[in-house]
Design a protein around this motif. Structure first.
Motif, mmCIF file in Angstrom:
data_model
loop_
_atom_site.group_PDB
_atom_site.id
_atom_site.type_symbol
_atom_site.label_atom_id
_atom_site.label_comp_id
_atom_site.label_asym_id
_atom_site.label_seq_id
_atom_site.Cartn_x
_atom_site.Cartn_y
_atom_site.Cartn_z
ATOM 1 N N ASP A 36 0.208 -1.191 0.083
ATOM 2 C CA ASP A 36 -0.038 -0.361 -0.393
ATOM 3 C C ASP A 36 0.937 1.345 0.287
ATOM 4 O OD1 ASP A 36 -2.371 -1.438 0.271
ATOM 5 O OD2 ASP A 36 -2.471 -1.307 2.360
ATOM 6 N N TYR A 37 2.418 1.112 0.318
ATOM 7 C CA TYR A 37 3.083 2.688 0.033
ATOM 8 C C TYR A 37 3.885 2.024 -0.097
ATOM 9 C CZ TYR A 37 0.524 3.157 4.031
ATOM 10 O OH TYR A 37 -1.058 3.917 5.021
ATOM 11 N N ASN A 38 4.247 1.556 -1.508
ATOM 12 C CA ASN A 38 5.196 0.943 -2.237
ATOM 13 C C ASN A 38 6.464 1.937 -2.762
ATOM 14 O OD1 ASN A 38 6.762 -1.220 -3.489
ATOM 15 N ND2 ASN A 38 5.506 -1.291 -5.433
ATOM 16 N N SER A 39 6.027 3.536 -3.030
ATOM 17 C CA SER A 39 6.489 4.810 -3.340
ATOM 18 C C SER A 39 7.589 5.574 -2.434
ATOM 19 C CB SER A 39 5.966 5.053 -4.581
ATOM 20 O OG SER A 39 4.331 5.928 -3.958
ATOM 21 N N SER A 40 6.454 5.181 -1.041
ATOM 22 C CA SER A 40 6.414 5.938 0.067
ATOM 23 C C SER A 40 8.319 5.857 -0.135
ATOM 24 C CB SER A 40 5.783 5.231 1.529
ATOM 25 O OG SER A 40 6.246 3.912 1.364
ATOM 26 N N GLU A 41 8.546 6.291 0.901
ATOM 27 C CA GLU A 41 9.700 7.084 1.843
ATOM 28 C C GLU A 41 9.919 7.400 3.519
ATOM 29 O OE1 GLU A 41 12.130 9.321 -0.377
ATOM 30 O OE2 GLU A 41 11.927 8.757 -2.749
ATOM 31 N N PHE A 42 10.904 7.199 4.705
ATOM 32 C CA PHE A 42 10.551 7.416 5.161
ATOM 33 C C PHE A 42 12.016 7.618 6.244
ATOM 34 C CE2 PHE A 42 9.443 2.925 5.562
ATOM 35 C CZ PHE A 42 10.869 2.771 6.155
ATOM 36 N N GLU A 43 12.300 8.018 7.126
ATOM 37 C CA GLU A 43 13.580 7.499 7.648
ATOM 38 C C GLU A 43 13.302 8.202 9.040
ATOM 39 O OE1 GLU A 43 17.592 9.856 6.329
ATOM 40 O OE2 GLU A 43 17.216 11.193 8.057
ATOM 41 N N LEU A 44 14.294 6.868 9.845
ATOM 42 C CA LEU A 44 14.019 7.621 11.455
ATOM 43 C C LEU A 44 15.017 7.647 11.490
ATOM 44 C CD1 LEU A 44 11.449 4.312 12.144
ATOM 45 C CD2 LEU A 44 10.650 7.314 11.685
ATOM 46 N N GLU A 45 14.883 8.210 12.829
ATOM 47 C CA GLU A 45 16.444 8.308 13.839
ATOM 48 C C GLU A 45 16.622 7.904 14.836
ATOM 49 O OE1 GLU A 45 19.849 12.080 14.858
ATOM 50 O OE2 GLU A 45 18.616 12.088 12.495
ATOM 51 N N ASN A 46 17.570 6.690 15.108
ATOM 52 C CA ASN A 46 17.724 6.443 17.016
ATOM 53 C C ASN A 46 18.636 7.405 17.675
ATOM 54 O OD1 ASN A 46 20.573 6.149 17.188
ATOM 55 N ND2 ASN A 46 20.019 4.468 17.371
ATOM 56 N N TYR A 47 18.563 7.584 19.007
ATOM 57 C CA TYR A 47 19.181 8.084 20.181
ATOM 58 C C TYR A 47 20.934 8.628 19.760
ATOM 59 C CZ TYR A 47 20.637 3.897 22.526
ATOM 60 O OH TYR A 47 20.707 2.516 22.688
ATOM 61 N N ASN A 48 21.805 7.686 18.469
ATOM 62 C CA ASN A 48 23.041 7.548 18.916
ATOM 63 C C ASN A 48 23.470 8.741 17.295
ATOM 64 O OD1 ASN A 48 23.375 5.732 20.803
ATOM 65 N ND2 ASN A 48 23.350 3.797 19.720
ATOM 66 N N GLY A 49 21.808 8.699 17.047
ATOM 67 C CA GLY A 49 21.841 9.106 15.649
ATOM 68 C C GLY A 49 22.091 8.427 14.495
ATOM 69 N N GLN A 50 22.221 7.242 14.848
ATOM 70 C CA GLN A 50 21.955 6.572 13.470
ATOM 71 C C GLN A 50 20.806 6.492 13.001
ATOM 72 O OE1 GLN A 50 22.991 2.659 16.228
ATOM 73 N NE2 GLN A 50 24.180 1.789 14.421
ATOM 74 N N LYS A 51 20.758 6.046 11.588
ATOM 75 C CA LYS A 51 19.137 6.551 10.447
ATOM 76 C C LYS A 51 19.192 5.414 10.096
ATOM 77 C CE LYS A 51 20.455 11.766 10.299
ATOM 78 N NZ LYS A 51 20.446 12.476 9.044
ATOM 79 N N TYR A 52 17.707 4.756 10.053
ATOM 80 C CA TYR A 52 16.804 4.128 9.681
ATOM 81 C C TYR A 52 15.586 4.370 8.500
ATOM 82 C CZ TYR A 52 13.196 1.012 10.179
ATOM 83 O OH TYR A 52 11.269 -0.029 9.761
#
Length: 76
Positions: A36-52
Motif C-alpha cells: 500500500d506504500y510502495n512509493s513511500s519514503e521515510f527516515e527514523l533516527e535513534n538516540y545515537n544518531g543512526q538512521k533507518y
C-alpha cells in the motif's frame, strides 16, 4: 514522545496514523515495503544518531514484531 521500551503499544483514535506507523516498523520486520506504500519514503533516527529508512532495515539488533490489521489478515 517517550523513548521506546522493549514492548510498546500504540493506540489512538481511528484514522490517527496507527496503521501507518506500524507499517513503518513492519518494514524492519519483513525487510520489504508494504504494497500500500510502495512509493513511500521515510527516515527514523535513534538516540545515537543512526538512521533507518525504507532501504536500511535495522539500525541496531533489536527484534521488531508488529501486530496490526495486516498481521491479522495474513495469519488468522
Amino acid at each position: 514522545m517517550q523513548d521506546f521500551a522493549n514492548l510498546n503499544i500504540i493506540y489512538g483514535w481511528n484514522y490517527s496514523g496507527k496503521t501507518t506507523i506500524s507499517r513503518i516498523f513492519q518494514n524492519s520486520e519483513k525487510t520489504e515495503k508494504n504494497p500500500d506504500y510502495n512509493s513511500s519514503e521515510f527516515e527514523l533516527e535513534n538516540y545515537n544518531g543512526q538512521k533507518y529508512n525504507e532501504q536500511i532495515h535495522n539500525v541496531d539488533d533489536r527484534l521488531v514484531r508488529t501486530f496490526n490489521a495486516d498481521f491479522i489478515k495474513d495469519n488468522l
